[in-house]
Design a protein around this motif. Structure first.
Motif, PDB file in Angstrom:
ATOM      1  N   TRP A   1      44.825   6.453  26.531  1.00 50.00           N
ATOM      2  CA  TRP A   1      43.567   6.076  26.244  1.00 50.00           C
ATOM      3  C   TRP A   1      42.559   7.221  25.757  1.00 50.00           C
ATOM      4  CZ3 TRP A   1      44.010   3.591  32.160  1.00 50.00           C
ATOM      5  CH2 TRP A   1      44.616   2.450  31.939  1.00 50.00           C
ATOM      6  N   ASN A   2      42.571   8.252  26.711  1.00 47.37           N
ATOM      7  CA  ASN A   2      41.916   9.401  26.186  1.00 47.37           C
ATOM      8  C   ASN A   2      42.020   9.829  24.710  1.00 47.37           C
ATOM      9  OD1 ASN A   2      39.961  11.245  26.991  1.00 47.37           O
ATOM     10  ND2 ASN A   2      41.201  12.943  27.289  1.00 47.37           N
TER      11      ASN A   2
ATOM     12  N   LEU B   1      35.943  -2.878  14.749  1.00 50.53           N
ATOM     13  CA  LEU B   1      37.059  -2.292  15.345  1.00 50.53           C
ATOM     14  C   LEU B   1      37.099  -2.039  16.755  1.00 50.53           C
ATOM     15  CD1 LEU B   1      40.104  -0.976  14.469  1.00 50.53           C
ATOM     16  CD2 LEU B   1      39.063   1.212  14.381  1.00 50.53           C
ATOM     17  N   LYS B   2      38.207  -2.453  17.330  1.00 50.68           N
ATOM     18  CA  LYS B   2      38.117  -2.427  18.871  1.00 50.68           C
ATOM     19  C   LYS B   2      39.050  -1.364  19.295  1.00 50.68           C
ATOM     20  CE  LYS B   2      35.016  -5.580  19.792  1.00 50.68           C
ATOM     21  NZ  LYS B   2      33.811  -5.471  20.431  1.00 50.68           N
ATOM     22  N   ILE B   3      38.559  -0.329  20.501  1.00 56.39           N
ATOM     23  CA  ILE B   3      39.432   0.664  21.095  1.00 56.39           C
ATOM     24  C   ILE B   3      39.918   0.336  22.329  1.00 56.39           C
ATOM     25  CG2 ILE B   3      39.809   3.154  21.095  1.00 56.39           C
ATOM     26  CD1 ILE B   3      39.877   2.466  18.331  1.00 56.39           C
ATOM     27  N   THR B   4      40.938   0.528  22.681  1.00 57.09           N
ATOM     28  CA  THR B   4      41.205   0.444  23.998  1.00 57.09           C
ATOM     29  C   THR B   4      41.095   1.375  24.874  1.00 57.09           C
ATOM     30  OG1 THR B   4      43.124  -1.410  23.571  1.00 57.09           O
ATOM     31  CG2 THR B   4      43.282  -0.400  25.778  1.00 57.09           C
ATOM     32  N   VAL B   5      40.201   1.768  25.972  1.00 51.88           N
ATOM     33  CA  VAL B   5      39.973   2.640  26.728  1.00 51.88           C
ATOM     34  C   VAL B   5      40.326   2.606  28.144  1.00 51.88           C
ATOM     35  CG1 VAL B   5      38.423   3.625  25.002  1.00 51.88           C
ATOM     36  CG2 VAL B   5      37.575   2.212  26.949  1.00 51.88           C
TER      37      VAL B   5
ATOM     38  N   GLN C   1      27.175   3.772  21.035  1.00 45.62           N
ATOM     39  CA  GLN C   1      28.621   3.634  21.088  1.00 45.62           C
ATOM     40  C   GLN C   1      29.149   5.257  21.462  1.00 45.62           C
ATOM     41  OE1 GLN C   1      30.538   1.899  17.438  1.00 45.62           O
ATOM     42  NE2 GLN C   1      28.958   0.645  17.598  1.00 45.62           N
ATOM     43  N   GLN C   2      28.505   6.241  20.834  1.00 48.10           N
ATOM     44  CA  GLN C   2      29.012   7.547  21.018  1.00 48.10           C
ATOM     45  C   GLN C   2      28.732   8.024  22.545  1.00 48.10           C
ATOM     46  OE1 GLN C   2      26.686   9.084  17.528  1.00 48.10           O
ATOM     47  NE2 GLN C   2      28.549   9.937  16.866  1.00 48.10           N
ATOM     48  N   ASN C   3      27.718   7.685  23.062  1.00 49.20           N
ATOM     49  CA  ASN C   3      27.254   8.142  24.465  1.00 49.20           C
ATOM     50  C   ASN C   3      28.170   7.329  25.369  1.00 49.20           C
ATOM     51  OD1 ASN C   3      25.142   9.514  23.640  1.00 49.20           O
ATOM     52  ND2 ASN C   3      23.439   8.156  23.529  1.00 49.20           N
ATOM     53  N   SER C   4      28.780   6.248  25.045  1.00 49.01           N
ATOM     54  CA  SER C   4      29.534   5.415  26.074  1.00 49.01           C
ATOM     55  C   SER C   4      30.958   5.998  25.886  1.00 49.01           C
ATOM     56  CB  SER C   4      29.561   4.032  25.507  1.00 49.01           C
ATOM     57  OG  SER C   4      30.688   3.320  26.206  1.00 49.01           O
ATOM     58  N   LEU C   5      31.267   6.619  24.757  1.00 50.19           N
ATOM     59  CA  LEU C   5      32.770   7.324  24.578  1.00 50.19           C
ATOM     60  C   LEU C   5      32.717   8.441  25.388  1.00 50.19           C
ATOM     61  CD1 LEU C   5      33.799   6.014  21.051  1.00 50.19           C
ATOM     62  CD2 LEU C   5      34.762   5.345  23.253  1.00 50.19           C
ATOM     63  N   THR C   6      31.700   9.177  25.362  1.00 50.50           N
ATOM     64  CA  THR C   6      31.359  10.459  26.061  1.00 50.50           C
ATOM     65  C   THR C   6      31.648  10.309  27.444  1.00 50.50           C
ATOM     66  OG1 THR C   6      30.129  11.521  24.247  1.00 50.50           O
ATOM     67  CG2 THR C   6      30.082  12.590  26.399  1.00 50.50           C
ATOM     68  N   SER C   7      30.829   9.254  28.039  1.00 52.78           N
ATOM     69  CA  SER C   7      31.021   8.996  29.387  1.00 52.78           C
ATOM     70  C   SER C   7      32.487   8.696  29.632  1.00 52.78           C
ATOM     71  CB  SER C   7      29.985   7.826  29.939  1.00 52.78           C
ATOM     72  OG  SER C   7      28.731   8.461  29.444  1.00 52.78           O
ATOM     73  N   GLN C   8      33.036   7.684  28.828  1.00 56.71           N
ATOM     74  CA  GLN C   8      34.673   7.334  28.960  1.00 56.71           C
ATOM     75  C   GLN C   8      35.460   8.504  29.221  1.00 56.71           C
ATOM     76  OE1 GLN C   8      35.209   4.099  29.779  1.00 56.71           O
ATOM     77  NE2 GLN C   8      37.204   4.271  30.046  1.00 56.71           N
ATOM     78  N   SER C   9      35.204   9.465  28.154  1.00 55.07           N
ATOM     79  CA  SER C   9      36.015  10.468  28.066  1.00 55.07           C
ATOM     80  C   SER C   9      36.280  11.677  29.410  1.00 55.07           C
ATOM     81  CB  SER C   9      35.730  11.522  26.877  1.00 55.07           C
ATOM     82  OG  SER C   9      36.476  12.421  26.852  1.00 55.07           O
ATOM     83  N   ALA C  10      34.756  11.676  29.772  1.00 54.64           N
ATOM     84  CA  ALA C  10      34.829  12.504  31.187  1.00 54.64           C
ATOM     85  C   ALA C  10      35.230  11.810  32.260  1.00 54.64           C
ATOM     86  CB  ALA C  10      33.114  12.547  31.442  1.00 54.64           C
ATOM     87  N   MET C  11      35.217  10.258  32.385  1.00 58.72           N
ATOM     88  CA  MET C  11      35.916   9.548  33.581  1.00 58.72           C
ATOM     89  C   MET C  11      37.470   9.631  33.480  1.00 58.72           C
ATOM     90  SD  MET C  11      35.664   5.526  34.386  1.00 58.72           S
ATOM     91  CE  MET C  11      37.067   5.221  33.174  1.00 58.72           C
ATOM     92  N   LEU C  12      37.849   9.560  32.094  1.00 60.56           N
ATOM     93  CA  LEU C  12      39.357   9.749  31.905  1.00 60.56           C
ATOM     94  C   LEU C  12      39.874  10.836  32.343  1.00 60.56           C
ATOM     95  CD1 LEU C  12      39.826   7.598  28.668  1.00 60.56           C
ATOM     96  CD2 LEU C  12      40.546   6.865  30.972  1.00 60.56           C
TER      97      LEU C  12
ATOM     98  N   GLN D   1      38.492  13.097  34.398  1.00 60.32           N
ATOM     99  CA  GLN D   1      38.792  13.216  35.849  1.00 60.32           C
ATOM    100  C   GLN D   1      39.862  12.436  36.572  1.00 60.32           C
ATOM    101  OE1 GLN D   1      34.721  11.707  37.118  1.00 60.32           O
ATOM    102  NE2 GLN D   1      33.796  13.602  36.699  1.00 60.32           N
ATOM    103  N   MET D   2      40.160  11.208  35.865  1.00 60.11           N
ATOM    104  CA  MET D   2      41.256  10.263  36.348  1.00 60.11           C
ATOM    105  C   MET D   2      42.570  10.938  36.336  1.00 60.11           C
ATOM    106  SD  MET D   2      42.402   6.418  35.143  1.00 60.11           S
ATOM    107  CE  MET D   2      40.529   6.023  35.442  1.00 60.11           C
ATOM    108  N   LYS D   3      42.620  11.727  35.115  1.00 58.35           N
ATOM    109  CA  LYS D   3      43.930  12.313  34.720  1.00 58.35           C
ATOM    110  C   LYS D   3      43.977  13.613  35.618  1.00 58.35           C
ATOM    111  CE  LYS D   3      46.530  14.840  31.181  1.00 58.35           C
ATOM    112  NZ  LYS D   3      46.425  15.163  29.732  1.00 58.35           N
ATOM    113  N   ALA D   4      42.919  14.341  35.902  1.00 55.36           N
ATOM    114  CA  ALA D   4      42.961  15.375  36.966  1.00 55.36           C
ATOM    115  C   ALA D   4      43.558  14.940  38.330  1.00 55.36           C
ATOM    116  CB  ALA D   4      41.693  16.137  36.869  1.00 55.36           C
ATOM    117  N   ALA D   5      42.809  13.940  38.608  1.00 57.62           N
ATOM    118  CA  ALA D   5      43.347  13.377  40.287  1.00 57.62           C
ATOM    119  C   ALA D   5      44.759  13.002  40.190  1.00 57.62           C
ATOM    120  CB  ALA D   5      42.313  12.278  40.467  1.00 57.62           C
ATOM    121  N   LEU D   6      45.167  12.279  38.965  1.00 58.12           N
ATOM    122  CA  LEU D   6      46.729  11.666  39.046  1.00 58.12           C
ATOM    123  C   LEU D   6      47.421  13.201  38.899  1.00 58.12           C
ATOM    124  CD1 LEU D   6      46.289   8.743  36.733  1.00 58.12           C
ATOM    125  CD2 LEU D   6      46.918   8.628  39.121  1.00 58.12           C
TER     126      LEU D   6
END
Length: 355
Positions: free
Chosen positions: A67-68, A210-214, A292-303, A305-310
């Motif tokens: 996803w990242n 175009l749709k991107i799965t995140v 869209q760019q701001n949304s993806l920046t937030s999504q990237s930060a969340m992912l 954090q998720m990867k670090a936790a996992l």
């Protein structure tokens, strides 16, 4: 008799010691591997009670990484799209300036110069709309493998039709020319001049982003479609890019013979109205890309954090406690040394040693 007894006693004990020695050697090898690799075992089967957790976490981490990667790809795409839209907007602003100089009494030279500039802009616009990033066309939406503009804008059949219409201005009013050229630009026939997928009304085109799965059941839009926009009106096709293309084609078709006529002035003023809408529409598109760019920046930060936790959880399940391993390795080495000594001493024992 003494030799037989010694042999029997040594043989039985020796076998047991050999088994213990083999077991201790295997334990030592495992501990040394843990010390060198930092993990309890490279084999999930040997992780014990944490095996199920590790097996579940590894594919989850892989999915988050995927996803990242999608987010990174989308961000790169949006960066290029934003830059390209900015260049198109600059073109529209320059056309506004040109149209302002063409109102009123102008020289044939000024009209000729504006016409040549418009032709140059048409060529540039076609190239910009066919911009690629990562091997895909950024303005083609879902059909990213197909170029949005299928032919040269300045020599397209649409440009030829608009040119013929502008030439007929002497036989009709400027309002007729504006209406007819707008109708031609609204034409959604394939290759007029857009690809089949993009040859549709602006509202439908907007749905082909175009749709991107995140994330799980989560997608985001990445970019725009060249022909997207809103509902058409009497002064607009609904698509800022279609309108800009039409305005450039009309200016490119102007002749020095048109200078000074009332219809000519009305025509230019009509283009000014439409082109003001173009600049506003492109500004809105740039704004949506920024969202869209701001949304993806937030999504990237969340992912991240998720990867670090996992990864931390997986480490808890797989990583060895090196301090504990060091103690166990030392104890095992001592036991091995003791076993070697016992076996060595047993070789010299006789019956008298058992009495």
């Amino acid at each position: 008799m003494t030799g037989i007894t010694a042999s029997f006693g040594y043989g039985g004990l020796s076998n047991q010691q050999t088994l213990n020695l083999a077991s201790l050697s295997q334990i030592k090898d495992n501990l040394q591997e843990q010390a060198s690799t930092g993990v309890k075992s490279s084999n999930y089967a040997q992780l014990g009670e944490t095996r199920a957790q590790a097996l579940a976490l590894q594919p989850a981490i892989t999915q988050v990484s995927s996803w990242n990667s999608n987010v990174t790809m989308a961000q790169n795409r949006l960066t290029v799209t934003q830059s390209t839209v900015s260049q198109i907007a600059t073109m529209a602003d320059n056309l506004n300036d040109t149209l302002s100089t063409l109102v009123g009494n102008v020289s044939p030279t000024a009209i000729s110069s504006a016409s040549e500039q418009a032709k140059s802009y048409l060529s540039s616009l076609g190239n910009l709309l066919n911009t690629q990033e990562g091997g895909s066309y950024i303005f083609s939406g879902l059909q990213s493998s197909t170029a949005p503009v299928s032919t040269s804008l300045s020599s397209s059949s649409l440009a030829s039709s608009i040119q013929e219409t502008v030439k007929s201005m002497g036989n009709g009013s400027a309002s007729d020319v504006l209406s007819e050229t707008l109708s031609l630009a609204k034409d959604t026939s394939q290759n007029q001049p857009f690809s089949a997928a993009l040859s549709t009304d602006p509202v439908t085109a907007a749905q082909q982003k175009l749709k991107i799965t995140v994330g799980t059941n989560q997608t985001v839009s990445a970019g725009i479609v060249a022909t997207e926009g809103s509902t058409s009106s009497e002064t607009s096709t609904g698509s800022p890019i279609r309108d800009l293309m039409r305005n450039l084609m009309v200016v490119a078709s102007l002749s020095s013979d048109d200078a000074g006529t009332a219809d000519y002035t009305q025509l230019v003023q009509g283009l000014q109205t439409t082109n003001t809408g173009v600049t506003e529409g492109l500004s809105d598109i740039s704004g949506s890309l920024g969202i869209q760019q701001n949304s993806l920046t937030s999504q990237s930060a969340m992912l991240a954090q998720m990867k670090a936790a996992l990864t931390t959880q997986l480490g808890t399940a797989k990583d060895a406690d090196l301090a504990q391993v060091s103690v166990q390795l030392n104890d095992t080495s001592n036991q091995l040394q003791a076993s070697y000594s016992i076996i060595a001493n047993m070789k010299g024992m006789t019956l008298a040693s058992y009495l």
